[in-house]
Design a protein around this motif. Structure first.
Motif, PDB file in Angstrom:
ATOM      1  N   LYS A   1       0.830  -1.212   0.000  1.00 42.38           N
ATOM      2  CA  LYS A   1       0.000   0.000   0.000  1.00 42.38           C
ATOM      3  C   LYS A   1       0.861   1.258   0.000  1.00 42.38           C
ATOM      4  O   LYS A   1       0.383   2.340  -0.345  1.00 42.38           O
ATOM      5  N   TYR A   2       2.125   1.121   0.389  1.00 47.37           N
ATOM      6  CA  TYR A   2       3.042   2.268   0.359  1.00 47.37           C
ATOM      7  C   TYR A   2       3.898   2.267  -0.909  1.00 47.37           C
ATOM      8  O   TYR A   2       4.971   2.859  -0.960  1.00 47.37           O
ATOM      9  N   LYS A   3       3.418   1.539  -1.930  1.00 51.02           N
ATOM     10  CA  LYS A   3       3.987   1.599  -3.282  1.00 51.02           C
ATOM     11  C   LYS A   3       5.366   0.966  -3.408  1.00 51.02           C
ATOM     12  O   LYS A   3       6.121   1.306  -4.304  1.00 51.02           O
ATOM     13  N   GLN A   4       5.682   0.048  -2.537  1.00 47.62           N
ATOM     14  CA  GLN A   4       6.937  -0.687  -2.655  1.00 47.62           C
ATOM     15  C   GLN A   4       6.624  -2.170  -2.757  1.00 47.62           C
ATOM     16  O   GLN A   4       5.828  -2.703  -1.986  1.00 47.62           O
ATOM     17  N   GLU A   5       7.233  -2.864  -3.702  1.00 52.57           N
ATOM     18  CA  GLU A   5       7.002  -4.286  -3.903  1.00 52.57           C
ATOM     19  C   GLU A   5       8.106  -5.100  -3.233  1.00 52.57           C
ATOM     20  O   GLU A   5       9.221  -4.616  -3.013  1.00 52.57           O
ATOM     21  N   ILE A   6       7.811  -6.357  -2.962  1.00 56.22           N
ATOM     22  CA  ILE A   6       8.777  -7.230  -2.293  1.00 56.22           C
ATOM     23  C   ILE A   6      10.035  -7.403  -3.130  1.00 56.22           C
ATOM     24  O   ILE A   6      11.132  -7.591  -2.588  1.00 56.22           O
ATOM     25  N   THR A   7       9.908  -7.308  -4.447  1.00 59.03           N
ATOM     26  CA  THR A   7      11.065  -7.489  -5.316  1.00 59.03           C
ATOM     27  C   THR A   7      12.056  -6.333  -5.229  1.00 59.03           C
ATOM     28  O   THR A   7      13.165  -6.432  -5.771  1.00 59.03           O
ATOM     29  N   GLU A   8      11.711  -5.272  -4.527  1.00 59.81           N
ATOM     30  CA  GLU A   8      12.612  -4.138  -4.365  1.00 59.81           C
ATOM     31  C   GLU A   8      13.537  -4.292  -3.166  1.00 59.81           C
ATOM     32  O   GLU A   8      14.327  -3.396  -2.874  1.00 59.81           O
ATOM     33  N   TYR A   9      13.427  -5.429  -2.477  1.00 56.86           N
ATOM     34  CA  TYR A   9      14.252  -5.685  -1.296  1.00 56.86           C
ATOM     35  C   TYR A   9      15.015  -6.993  -1.472  1.00 56.86           C
ATOM     36  O   TYR A   9      14.570  -7.898  -2.191  1.00 56.86           O
TER      37      TYR A   9
ATOM     38  N   ASN B   1      16.068 -15.927   3.689  1.00 58.50           N
ATOM     39  CA  ASN B   1      15.856 -17.377   3.560  1.00 58.50           C
ATOM     40  C   ASN B   1      14.408 -17.763   3.829  1.00 58.50           C
ATOM     41  O   ASN B   1      14.126 -18.803   4.439  1.00 58.50           O
ATOM     42  N   ILE B   2      13.470 -16.952   3.372  1.00 60.34           N
ATOM     43  CA  ILE B   2      12.054 -17.256   3.547  1.00 60.34           C
ATOM     44  C   ILE B   2      11.546 -18.026   2.334  1.00 60.34           C
ATOM     45  O   ILE B   2      12.232 -18.126   1.313  1.00 60.34           O
ATOM     46  N   SER B   3      10.331 -18.575   2.435  1.00 58.52           N
ATOM     47  CA  SER B   3       9.772 -19.299   1.290  1.00 58.52           C
ATOM     48  C   SER B   3       8.394 -18.789   0.894  1.00 58.52           C
ATOM     49  O   SER B   3       7.868 -19.227  -0.131  1.00 58.52           O
ATOM     50  N   TRP B   4       7.786 -17.862   1.652  1.00 59.46           N
ATOM     51  CA  TRP B   4       6.446 -17.410   1.298  1.00 59.46           C
ATOM     52  C   TRP B   4       6.204 -16.014   1.843  1.00 59.46           C
ATOM     53  O   TRP B   4       6.914 -15.542   2.732  1.00 59.46           O
ATOM     54  N   PHE B   5       5.188 -15.354   1.286  1.00 62.93           N
ATOM     55  CA  PHE B   5       4.856 -14.009   1.756  1.00 62.93           C
ATOM     56  C   PHE B   5       3.392 -13.693   1.481  1.00 62.93           C
ATOM     57  O   PHE B   5       2.739 -14.315   0.624  1.00 62.93           O
ATOM     58  N   ILE B   6       2.899 -12.732   2.227  1.00 62.22           N
ATOM     59  CA  ILE B   6       1.543 -12.208   2.076  1.00 62.22           C
ATOM     60  C   ILE B   6       1.659 -10.710   1.863  1.00 62.22           C
ATOM     61  O   ILE B   6       2.358 -10.024   2.631  1.00 62.22           O
TER      62      ILE B   6
ATOM     63  N   ALA C   1       1.045 -10.387  -9.284  1.00 63.29           N
ATOM     64  CA  ALA C   1       1.903  -9.901  -8.215  1.00 63.29           C
ATOM     65  C   ALA C   1       3.347 -10.319  -8.463  1.00 63.29           C
ATOM     66  O   ALA C   1       3.613 -11.483  -8.792  1.00 63.29           O
ATOM     67  N   PRO C   2       4.301  -9.405  -8.342  1.00 64.63           N
ATOM     68  CA  PRO C   2       5.706  -9.784  -8.539  1.00 64.63           C
ATOM     69  C   PRO C   2       6.161 -10.733  -7.438  1.00 64.63           C
ATOM     70  O   PRO C   2       5.931 -10.468  -6.251  1.00 64.63           O
ATOM     71  N   ILE C   3       6.789 -11.813  -7.837  1.00 66.46           N
ATOM     72  CA  ILE C   3       7.173 -12.857  -6.885  1.00 66.46           C
ATOM     73  C   ILE C   3       8.656 -13.163  -7.065  1.00 66.46           C
ATOM     74  O   ILE C   3       9.082 -13.583  -8.145  1.00 66.46           O
ATOM     75  N   PRO C   4       9.479 -12.964  -6.047  1.00 68.01           N
ATOM     76  CA  PRO C   4      10.897 -13.313  -6.158  1.00 68.01           C
ATOM     77  C   PRO C   4      11.069 -14.806  -6.394  1.00 68.01           C
ATOM     78  O   PRO C   4      10.218 -15.618  -5.999  1.00 68.01           O
TER      79      PRO C   4
ATOM     80  N   SER D   1       6.909  -6.751   9.935  1.00 62.60           N
ATOM     81  CA  SER D   1       6.693  -6.827   8.498  1.00 62.60           C
ATOM     82  C   SER D   1       8.040  -6.775   7.796  1.00 62.60           C
ATOM     83  O   SER D   1       9.076  -6.535   8.407  1.00 62.60           O
ATOM     84  N   LEU D   2       7.967  -6.951   6.487  1.00 63.79           N
ATOM     85  CA  LEU D   2       9.170  -6.819   5.675  1.00 63.79           C
ATOM     86  C   LEU D   2       9.630  -5.371   5.605  1.00 63.79           C
ATOM     87  O   LEU D   2      10.826  -5.079   5.738  1.00 63.79           O
ATOM     88  N   ASN D   3       8.672  -4.434   5.402  1.00 66.72           N
ATOM     89  CA  ASN D   3       9.082  -3.101   4.964  1.00 66.72           C
ATOM     90  C   ASN D   3       8.135  -1.977   5.383  1.00 66.72           C
ATOM     91  O   ASN D   3       8.074  -0.945   4.716  1.00 66.72           O
ATOM     92  N   ASP D   4       7.399  -2.161   6.460  1.00 65.33           N
ATOM     93  CA  ASP D   4       6.539  -1.060   6.899  1.00 65.33           C
ATOM     94  C   ASP D   4       7.412   0.109   7.352  1.00 65.33           C
ATOM     95  O   ASP D   4       8.579  -0.064   7.727  1.00 65.33           O
ATOM     96  N   TYR D   5       6.824   1.313   7.331  1.00 67.34           N
ATOM     97  CA  TYR D   5       7.529   2.482   7.861  1.00 67.34           C
ATOM     98  C   TYR D   5       7.747   2.330   9.365  1.00 67.34           C
ATOM     99  O   TYR D   5       6.956   1.691  10.058  1.00 67.34           O
ATOM    100  N   HIS D   6       8.820   2.910   9.865  1.00 66.74           N
ATOM    101  CA  HIS D   6       8.954   3.064  11.303  1.00 66.74           C
ATOM    102  C   HIS D   6       7.877   4.034  11.773  1.00 66.74           C
ATOM    103  O   HIS D   6       7.593   5.038  11.112  1.00 66.74           O
ATOM    104  N   TYR D   7       7.277   3.739  12.911  1.00 62.06           N
ATOM    105  CA  TYR D   7       6.115   4.509  13.341  1.00 62.06           C
ATOM    106  C   TYR D   7       6.451   5.993  13.516  1.00 62.06           C
ATOM    107  O   TYR D   7       7.479   6.356  14.079  1.00 62.06           O
ATOM    108  N   SER D   8       5.551   6.827  12.994  1.00 67.00           N
ATOM    109  CA  SER D   8       5.703   8.279  13.117  1.00 67.00           C
ATOM    110  C   SER D   8       4.561   8.824  13.973  1.00 67.00           C
ATOM    111  O   SER D   8       3.383   8.597  13.655  1.00 67.00           O
ATOM    112  N   PHE D   9       4.909   9.547  15.038  1.00 67.16           N
ATOM    113  CA  PHE D   9       3.885  10.159  15.880  1.00 67.16           C
ATOM    114  C   PHE D   9       3.205  11.322  15.162  1.00 67.16           C
ATOM    115  O   PHE D   9       2.085  11.698  15.502  1.00 67.16           O
TER     116      PHE D   9
END
Length: 482
Positions: free
Chosen positions: A42-50, A56-61, A69-72, A306-314
């Protein structure tokens, strides 16, 4: 077929009619395959950008159902159908689109719903309404793709008030459709959040406002309490077993630390909690409530948020804690480095060809006059690397122990994780007069075969003399004394 999508399909090899089922395919070939992550597109970044290969994972949501959906490489994407905004009277499911998506993802594990018990921020479905949504989605997917597996979407956390919510869903389904709710895979989330109306945390499930008193009033620092985490895992498996779902696999499809470091959760605290959960999930078993086809483990696989959520901003109120990669820079975080260090020793890559069955006639009458028959040898690869240059040999052993080689056949390669079953046909003439019995043994050899497990299988064929009754196959001859 992507990796994880085979894991729940191959607990038992389903062999041709007349053959027994043979459990040779492990649910997970390597322990690292149990690990997954949740991403936030939802923040416009795909898993393939990391650089997810480091984890060493095998699955993602990623909370979408996109067929494109782009899949490594080497990963499985679990499509998720959200119920947010759904109402059976005003917004029926878009059946045609869902069916098309299911046909485009054959064999996928579909997650139906995302925290239906969470008001406002997630699916926010009263139990009777979610039962209708689930029913429509389940049957639309199954009709479009009979090979699909359907998973019940995860509740926020398995606490008494939320397990009551699930009970109400089951009751509503039974009452409306006259049968128990069908499910292939159960999922759950396992956060530790306060349950109280109009307070921080998880609130009270929709439709259960009168049960506010059942909510657990967790405090902020409880959010990373490993004892509460483990107790909730046990509670969910107990609930499954008590309602007749023990023989279903269980995915922990989302969990982690959401609270920011300013609330007492710096990286080292998050890392400690994460590693503690990994240790627990990998080892916890229970002979009374665990999944029988996975050595009675309570949880079969788990996904970190998560893989890539933002660090929380107050300032913006956006983000969470525990991200494995920095959302913008793509750099691995200290938590991500700890994740990678934990999973690296668990990677075990190998090929393991196996003979799962020898299919032959159970008996032959008048073998001297019988025509040649076909013997079918079924071979799979239980490993997570392709098996190459296979040699499959069929031998006959007679009642005197004389061994005769009937033939050898070659196979170039066999796919991983029992995704492919090779059937080899050997023509065979018994060459012996009955009554007698012969043993047929098939053996497989291959390059880079790391184990000797299941490398052979046998079948017994009885040779009957003309006129011998078939029941002699089953009733032993009795020697009478005179």
């Amino acid at each position: 077929m992507p990796l994880l999508l085979t894991l729940f399909l191959s607990t038992f090899m389903i062999l041709p009619s007349g053959l027994a089922q043979d459990r040779v395919c492990p649910l997970f070939t390597s322990e690292h395959e149990r690990f997954g992550v949740n991403t936030t597109p939802k923040y416009k970044q795909e898993i393939t950008e990391y650089d997810v290969a480091r984890l060493n994972i095998s699955w993602f949501i990623d909370y979408t159902r996109r067929p494109d959906a782009p899949i490594p490489p080497g990963l499985s994407h679990l499509p998720l159908l959200t119920a947010r905004g759904y109402h059976p009277e005003t917004r029926p499911l878009a059946h045609a689109r869902l069916a098309a998506d299911a046909r485009a993802r054959p064999g996928a594990i579909w997650i139906i719903g995302n925290e239906p018990d969470r008001i406002l921020y997630q699916d926010d479905q009263p139990p009777d309404q979610f039962a209708i949504f689930y029913h429509e989605a389940y049957h639309t997917i199954k009709q479009a793709d009979p090979t699909a597996k359907v998973a019940f979407g995860g509740i926020v956390q398995p606490t008494p008030v939320r397990l009551l919510y699930l009970d109400r869903v089951l009751e509503a389904y039974q009452m409306r459709y006259g049968q128990r709710l069908p499910v292939d895979v159960w999922t759950f989330h396992n956060f530790i959040l306060r349950e109280e109306t109009n307070n921080w945390g998880a609130d009270i499930p929709p439709g259960l406002a009168e049960y506010d008193h059942l909510g657990i009033r967790y405090g902020i620092l409880d959010h990373g309490n490993l004892d509460y985490f483990t107790a909730q895992v046990i509670s969910f498996r107990q609930w499954m077993a008590a309602r007749g779902y023990r023989n279903k696999p269980l995915l922990l499809s989302e969990y982690g630390i959401l609270m920011p470091r300013q609330y007492g959760f710096p990286s080292e605290v998050v890392e400690s909690f994460m590693v503690g959960t990994f240790d627990y999930l990998r080892t916890v078993r229970d002979d009374a409530i665990g999944y029988p086809y996975d050595d009675n483990r309570l949880v079969q696989a788990w996904s970190w948020y998560s893989l890539n959520d933002y660090h929380y901003s107050f300032e913006t109120g956006i983000g969470a804690n525990g991200s494995l990669f920095d959302h913008d820079s793509g750099e691995i975080t200290p938590v991500g480095a700890a994740f990678a260090a934990y999973t690296a020793p668990l990677v075990h890559n190998y090929a393991d060809p196996a003979v799962v069955a020898v299919q032959a006639p159970p008996y032959i009458i008048d073998a001297e006059q019988a025509q040649p028959v076909d013997v079918h040898v079924h071979v799979v690869n239980t490993g997570n690397q392709p098996a190459r240059n296979l040699q499959v040999r069929l031998q006959q052993t007679d009642a005197q122990g004389v061994v005769t080689t009937l033939g050898t056949q070659f196979v170039v390669t066999v796919a991983t994780h029992c995704q492919e079953r090779i059937r080899l046909t050997f023509p065979w003439t018994p060459g012996q007069i009955g009554p007698a019995h012969l043993t047929l043994t098939a053996e497989v050899y291959a390059d880079d075969d790391r184990t000797d497990l299941h490398n052979s299988a046998q079948a017994t064929v009885r040779l009957l003399a003309p006129g011998m009754p078939l029941y002699s196959l089953f009733v032993p001859q009795i020697q009478r004394e005179h």
